[in-house]
Scaffold this motif. Sequence first.
Motif, short mmCIF file in Angstrom:
data_model
loop_
_atom_site.label_atom_id
_atom_site.label_comp_id
_atom_site.label_asym_id
_atom_site.label_seq_id
_atom_site.Cartn_x
_atom_site.Cartn_y
_atom_site.Cartn_z
N PRO A 22 0.83 -1.22 0.00
CA PRO A 22 0.00 0.00 0.00
C PRO A 22 0.87 1.27 0.00
O PRO A 22 1.91 1.31 0.66
N TRP A 25 2.44 2.67 3.29
CA TRP A 25 3.67 2.18 3.91
C TRP A 25 4.90 2.59 3.12
O TRP A 25 5.99 2.71 3.67
N ARG A 28 5.38 6.13 4.43
CA ARG A 28 5.82 6.21 5.83
C ARG A 28 7.18 5.55 6.06
O ARG A 28 8.05 6.14 6.69
N ASP A 29 7.33 4.32 5.56
CA ASP A 29 8.54 3.57 5.90
C ASP A 29 9.69 3.82 4.94
O ASP A 29 10.85 3.79 5.34
N LYS A 30 9.38 4.02 3.67
CA LYS A 30 10.47 4.13 2.70
C LYS A 30 10.85 5.57 2.40
O LYS A 30 12.00 5.87 2.11
N ASN A 32 9.84 8.27 4.40
CA ASN A 32 9.80 9.07 5.63
C ASN A 32 8.87 10.27 5.51
O ASN A 32 9.12 11.33 6.06
N SER A 34 5.89 10.94 6.99
CA SER A 34 5.07 10.33 8.03
C SER A 34 3.83 11.15 8.38
O SER A 34 3.09 10.81 9.30
N LYS A 37 -1.12 9.22 7.96
CA LYS A 37 -1.15 8.35 9.15
C LYS A 37 -1.79 7.00 8.91
O LYS A 37 -2.73 6.87 8.11
N TYR A 38 -1.32 6.02 9.66
CA TYR A 38 -1.96 4.71 9.71
C TYR A 38 -3.00 4.73 10.83
O TYR A 38 -2.69 5.08 11.97
#
Lengths: 152, 750
Positions: A22, A25, A28-30, A32, A34, A37-38
Amino acid sequence: MATINLSINGNKYVVDADPKTPLLWVLRDKLNLSGTKYGCGIAQCGACTILLDGDAVRSCQLAVSVVENKKITTIEGLSENGDHPIQKAWLEYDVPQCGYCQAGQIMSAVSLLERNPKPTDEEIDSAMNGNLCRCGAYVRIKAAIKSASNSI
Amino acid sequence: MTSIKTSLGRRSFLKVSVLSSGGLMLGFNSLLSCTAKTEKEVQALPKEWFELNGYLKIGENGVVSIMSPNPEGGQNVKTSMPMIVAEELDVAWENVIVEQAPLNTAAFSRQFIGGSQAIRQGWKTLRMAGATARQMLREAAAQTWQVSAEEITTAGGVLYHKNSGKSAGYGEMASAAAKIEVPEEVKLKDKKDFKIIGTSQKNVDGKKIVTGKPLFGMDIYREGMLYAMIVHPPAFGMKLKSVDDTAARAMPGIKDIFTVKSMEDDYERLFFDTCTFPEVVAVIGTGTWEVMNAKKELKIEWEPFSEHTISRDAFGQKQTITIPSGLESTATHLSKMAEMKDKQVTVARKDGNPEEAFKNAAQIIERTYTAPFLAHNCMEPMNFFAHVTPEKAELAGPLQKPELTEKTLAARLGMPVEKIDIQMTRLGGGFGRRSYAHFLLEAALISQKVEAPVKLIYSREDDMTSGIYRPAYSATYRAALDEQNNLIAFHVKAGGIPESPLEENRFPAGAVDNYLAEEWTINSNLTTGSFRAPRSNFMGAVEQSFLDEVAEAAGKDPIEFRLELLDRAAKNPVGENNDYDPGRYAGVLQLVREKSDWNSPVTGVHRGVSAYFCHNSYVAQVIDLTLEKDKPVIERVCCAVDCGIVVNPDAATNLAEGAIVDGIGNALFGAMTFKEGVPEKNNFHNYRMIRHGEAPKSIDVHFAQNDLDPTGMGEPTFPPALSALANALYKASGKRYYHQPFMAEIPSEG
């Protein structure tokens, strides 16, 4: 894994990711980023809302492979200085309590006003109903949307 | 002016420091890869800071940095607490920047969220911190100018000496002031001279929130950081038997899989050490999505656990708690609670002769109420960052009671508290759930084992199904009226799973000659704990519904009926332990009566009233609703609050608005149910939360004007909303609502 080209907030990114990942992610994770939000992972809370070619969509349900080369806008790219009319209205009404859902609320509101610059109360409810606010800032969110609506 | 003894340590923990990079020196910001400062910070960061006490430091250019000691979870204490310091320091709020203080129990007192006590219990200390620094600045100016400190006045961050015409900004005197001894006693401002307290100031993090800056635990990023998630038993009453992780380990991006025991069986728990599942499986990988996928490939066997005990040190009181075995269901809970109505239970308070009074009554009203378990459902799921090495444990994330958690973590890691550093990030909601920090222990143990920085995230499903839920409650009320419709006896019998919600000394105790309050509990292996306005969230919801019905039976206006009882409690109180002030209680009812135009009913608008006292504050609410095709539409909520001095009125109003929406939402929709130990709801598609279209169209909040020291705000505005709604729904539909959530009994909501 695949190499995927993304256009986010006017910047080009190349990421290596499972095409089914998705967008949430990847952001957020790759990357940054952020600000998105999740909250639920099943498109029920709206915390992950972003703009895809101008429309509000839930990034938790959006495989990164299908957004390749589309125009993605996240909260970080909504304005240079945090001065989008919606952001200004949010500050004027001091909307946030905990603040966690607000990026998603703002992105949904931006999309609403772009489609419908003068929404009625019912149209606001309808457009925003997918964005949960656990702190219950709904009254202020509506007031801020109306204020922004009058200023644009 | 009031004098106050100071107790601040000299330069309690920070050193006077020169900023080399121009960045904020401390805190959570250093963990983040893209920290951005607000415009004010960028423009105004001084070259040097001079610390006058642990709460504040002053730059050579007059900018003041004030520490906000408590965690921020939406109550806006990060703005309101520094406002109190700034008031006594006598600076312009525009020249203040706010920093989140680190956890430091030596420098700060009561660094936690709970009980709506931040402002109430911080009030004196925060004022003292500001007043002490102001006094040191005056002393410094007096020494520089060779005059008496008594002759030096301040205003807006400037020191003045009238006779000589000299003046200096705080920044100019900060260096000298930092060398002055901390005074043993300082004078506080007269409340009538407040310039900042009582004015509405914007959320200091507002700009960061609306621009998506990383503020939350979920947003922490560290180079080389791994991502972890847990798998927990699918049902309460079960524990781990065996794990086959062969397939999961082979999934892309997976670094490790192992079991984590956050609390050992023989560990003596502290009060807030409630732990949902002491043993879970941890999956660690290079990204959240990878870990989520690998979780699905785990083959885990679970087994029922046997009855066992845990030992607990509840603030000095040693307890042994029995955890029963079994897989519990909501249907069984409801029948067990219903049976308690006729059982002999514990008497908590008895005044007069209630048995006799009920025998002689002309009319008896008896009603039984229930409310289900509730999940907190913070928008930010539980999470924590940990980097544990043999030398130190570095943790960061959202937590309500960091100072208690620190001790628990020290015990678990076998590491002295001095080697543990817990940074407080903004909380994406707390509501009580983040008082319990088993997820922090899990994060720390995972990081220790994988020898890397780790961010542990609960999925929404994990968050909702491993809850520390609001207990389920039930209460039976009885009221006796005589032939003149006077309330001659009142009986409440309340209990819950697993705790009793009874507050036996609250209204109407003290207002009725014959009064009986009894309580009971039913044990359970479901984990429960604090939820916004613990116990009051049930008692306020049902007692105020019941009184509405009693007023009606007595043929009296519901506000007038309550005021008559409060008048009795004021003039001739029954018993000695009544824990409320009848005058202030009546005050909010009178205020809400006036502001809601209670005495001018409007055709088609159905109104319910409620008033409750908890967390040291008094709140009354009137809900106006209309029916649109049988669907309730909440037109307006009018709320009156007596919480003493209101530090930041617009922020307090925002908090009250939120509590009202939360109360209405939980009354209508909130419920966690269980079948064979399994939580039946696991995400927002089946756990109904209040949404935009269901919120009140307008909310107006009115504060009692007085000079009393401030009391609670986050919780007391919550319970009355549930009962005001029940009472308004009755007026609209002719039906009383005894069982939460009401949605089940409103056809158009079901």
